[in-house]
Enzyme design. Structure first.
Site, PDB file in Angstrom:
ATOM      1  CG  ASN A  10      43.528  38.536  36.867  1.00 41.28           C
ATOM      2  OD1 ASN A  10      43.821  37.340  36.774  1.00 41.28           O
ATOM      3  ND2 ASN A  10      42.277  38.968  36.799  1.00 41.28           N
ATOM      4  CE  LYS A  12      41.596  39.653  33.027  1.00 38.80           C
ATOM      5  NZ  LYS A  12      40.409  40.382  32.659  1.00 38.80           N
ATOM      6  CG  HIS A  96      38.261  39.181  38.433  1.00 41.55           C
ATOM      7  ND1 HIS A  96      37.530  39.211  37.269  1.00 41.55           N
ATOM      8  CD2 HIS A  96      39.335  39.977  38.235  1.00 41.55           C
ATOM      9  CE1 HIS A  96      38.161  40.000  36.404  1.00 41.55           C
ATOM     10  NE2 HIS A  96      39.252  40.468  36.952  1.00 41.55           N
ATOM     11  CD  GLU A  98      37.548  38.435  33.641  1.00 41.77           C
ATOM     12  OE1 GLU A  98      38.357  37.575  34.043  1.00 41.77           O
ATOM     13  OE2 GLU A  98      37.901  39.438  32.980  1.00 41.77           O
ATOM     14  CD  GLU A 166      39.791  44.495  38.766  1.00 37.61           C
ATOM     15  OE1 GLU A 166      40.842  44.686  38.163  1.00 37.61           O
ATOM     16  OE2 GLU A 166      39.211  43.388  38.795  1.00 37.61           O
ATOM     17  N   GLY A 172      39.032  44.759  30.418  1.00 38.41           N
ATOM     18  CA  GLY A 172      39.279  44.101  29.130  1.00 38.41           C
ATOM     19  C   GLY A 172      38.635  44.800  27.954  1.00 38.41           C
ATOM     20  CB  SER A 212      41.293  49.299  30.113  1.00 35.78           C
ATOM     21  OG  SER A 212      40.372  48.338  29.609  1.00 35.78           O
TER      22      SER A 212
HETATM   23  C1  PEP Z   1      41.298  42.457  35.502  1.00 41.43           C
HETATM   24  O1  PEP Z   1      40.987  41.416  34.974  1.00 41.43           O
HETATM   25  O2  PEP Z   1      41.381  42.508  36.735  1.00 41.43           O
HETATM   26  C2  PEP Z   1      41.566  43.615  34.660  1.00 41.43           C
HETATM   27  C3  PEP Z   1      41.643  44.781  35.232  1.00 41.43           C
HETATM   28  O3  PEP Z   1      41.697  43.392  33.311  1.00 41.43           O
HETATM   29  P1  PEP Z   1      42.192  44.446  32.185  1.00 41.43           P
HETATM   30  O4  PEP Z   1      43.402  45.155  32.746  1.00 41.43           O
HETATM   31  O5  PEP Z   1      42.540  43.592  30.999  1.00 41.43           O
HETATM   32  O6  PEP Z   1      41.071  45.380  31.933  1.00 41.43           O
END
Ligand code: PEP
Length: 254
Positions: A10, A12, A96, A98, A166, A172, A212
């Site tokens: 992703n 983003k 997601h 976010e 997630e 992040g 992460s």
């Molecule tokens: C994501 O945005 O789906 C995600 C898992 O981000 P990160 O790997 O940066 O934590």
């Protein structure tokens, strides 16, 4: 069990066209397990989708990061599922955290989007996950179940759905869920699906972990029996994404 490992990147809201070209070259040059072993899907911002699709190696697929909840029309700034289909984009990421947090996408809205995108022929990576506050208050599974229920209420054919667990506190932040924490939620989520959707769906659906994931922690997470892949944010823009893809081979020997 036969669930093929799947790794999503992703990207983003990141990248210039030059940066995107560099990431695509890095991916194109990488030696990775065959697509029969690990499925790879990368998700650039909308504006780069056609470029990435045309330049990316054919064994990797592309996903949009969102799409509109119904047919297009007077919805300024939105991109419809039909447009993605028209461009030959096979996947879309929906729900997601976010978007849930920053754009107030409710469980029901996400469920409607998933149902509509599937009906148009897209494959969907549907994201679920709890906040730190919810985890600390012991409601992780209730939250994840409620988010999944909103999808289950609207979807009967799950063959084109992949779930991504997630935890919001891990996205992040550099704070990855431990392999045991990820496995526990994936197991519970599969159990919820078994009880509320059906044994066949519970057994066959792939559940990615996201939050992460990086080149250093992926192998241990991938070894967990109910972890069927990763949705990767930050590390998907870096060469370590290749190591994350390779971690899927752990399932071959498991
Ligand atoms: C994501 O945005 O789906 C995600 C898992 O981000 P990160 O790997 O940066 O934590």
């Amino acid at each position: 069990m036969g669930r093929k490992f799947i790794v999503g990147g992703n990207w983003k809201c990141n990248g210039t066209s030059d940066e995107v070209k560099k990431i695509v070259s890095m991916l194109n040059e990488a030696e990775v397990p065959s697509q029969d072993v690990v499925e790879v899907v990368v998700s650039p911002p909308f504006v780069f989708l056609p470029m990435v699709k045309s330049q990316l190696r054919p064994d990797f697929q592309v996903a949009a990061q969102n799409c509109w909840v119904k047919k297009g029309g007077a919805f300024t700034g939105e991109v419809s599922a039909e447009m993605l289909v028209n461009l030959g984009i096979p996947w879309v990421i929906l729900g997601h955290s976010e978007r849930r947090a920053l754009l107030n996408e409710s469980n029901e809205f996400v469920g409607d989007k998933v149902a509509y995108a599937l009906a148009q022929g897209l494959k969907v990576i549907a994201c679920v996950g709890e906040t730190l506050e919810q985890r600390e208050s012991g409601s992780t599974m209730a939250v994840v179940a409620e988010q999944t229920k909103a999808i289950a209420d609207r979807v009967s054919d799950w063959s084109n759905v992949v779930l991504a667990y997630e935890p919001v506190w891990a996205i992040g932040t550099g704070k990855v869920a431990s392999p045991a924490q990820a496995q526990e939620v994936h197991f519970e989520l599969r159990k919820w699906l078994q009880q509320n959707v059906g044994a066949e769906v519970a057994d066959s659906i792939r559940i990615m972990y996201g939050g992460s994931v990086n080149g250093a922690n992926c192998k241990e997470l991938a070894a967990k029996p109910d972890v069927d892949g990763f949705l990767v944010g930050g590390a998907s823009l870096k060469p370590e994404f290749i190591d994350i893809i390779k971690s899927g081979t752990v399932k071959k020997t498991a």
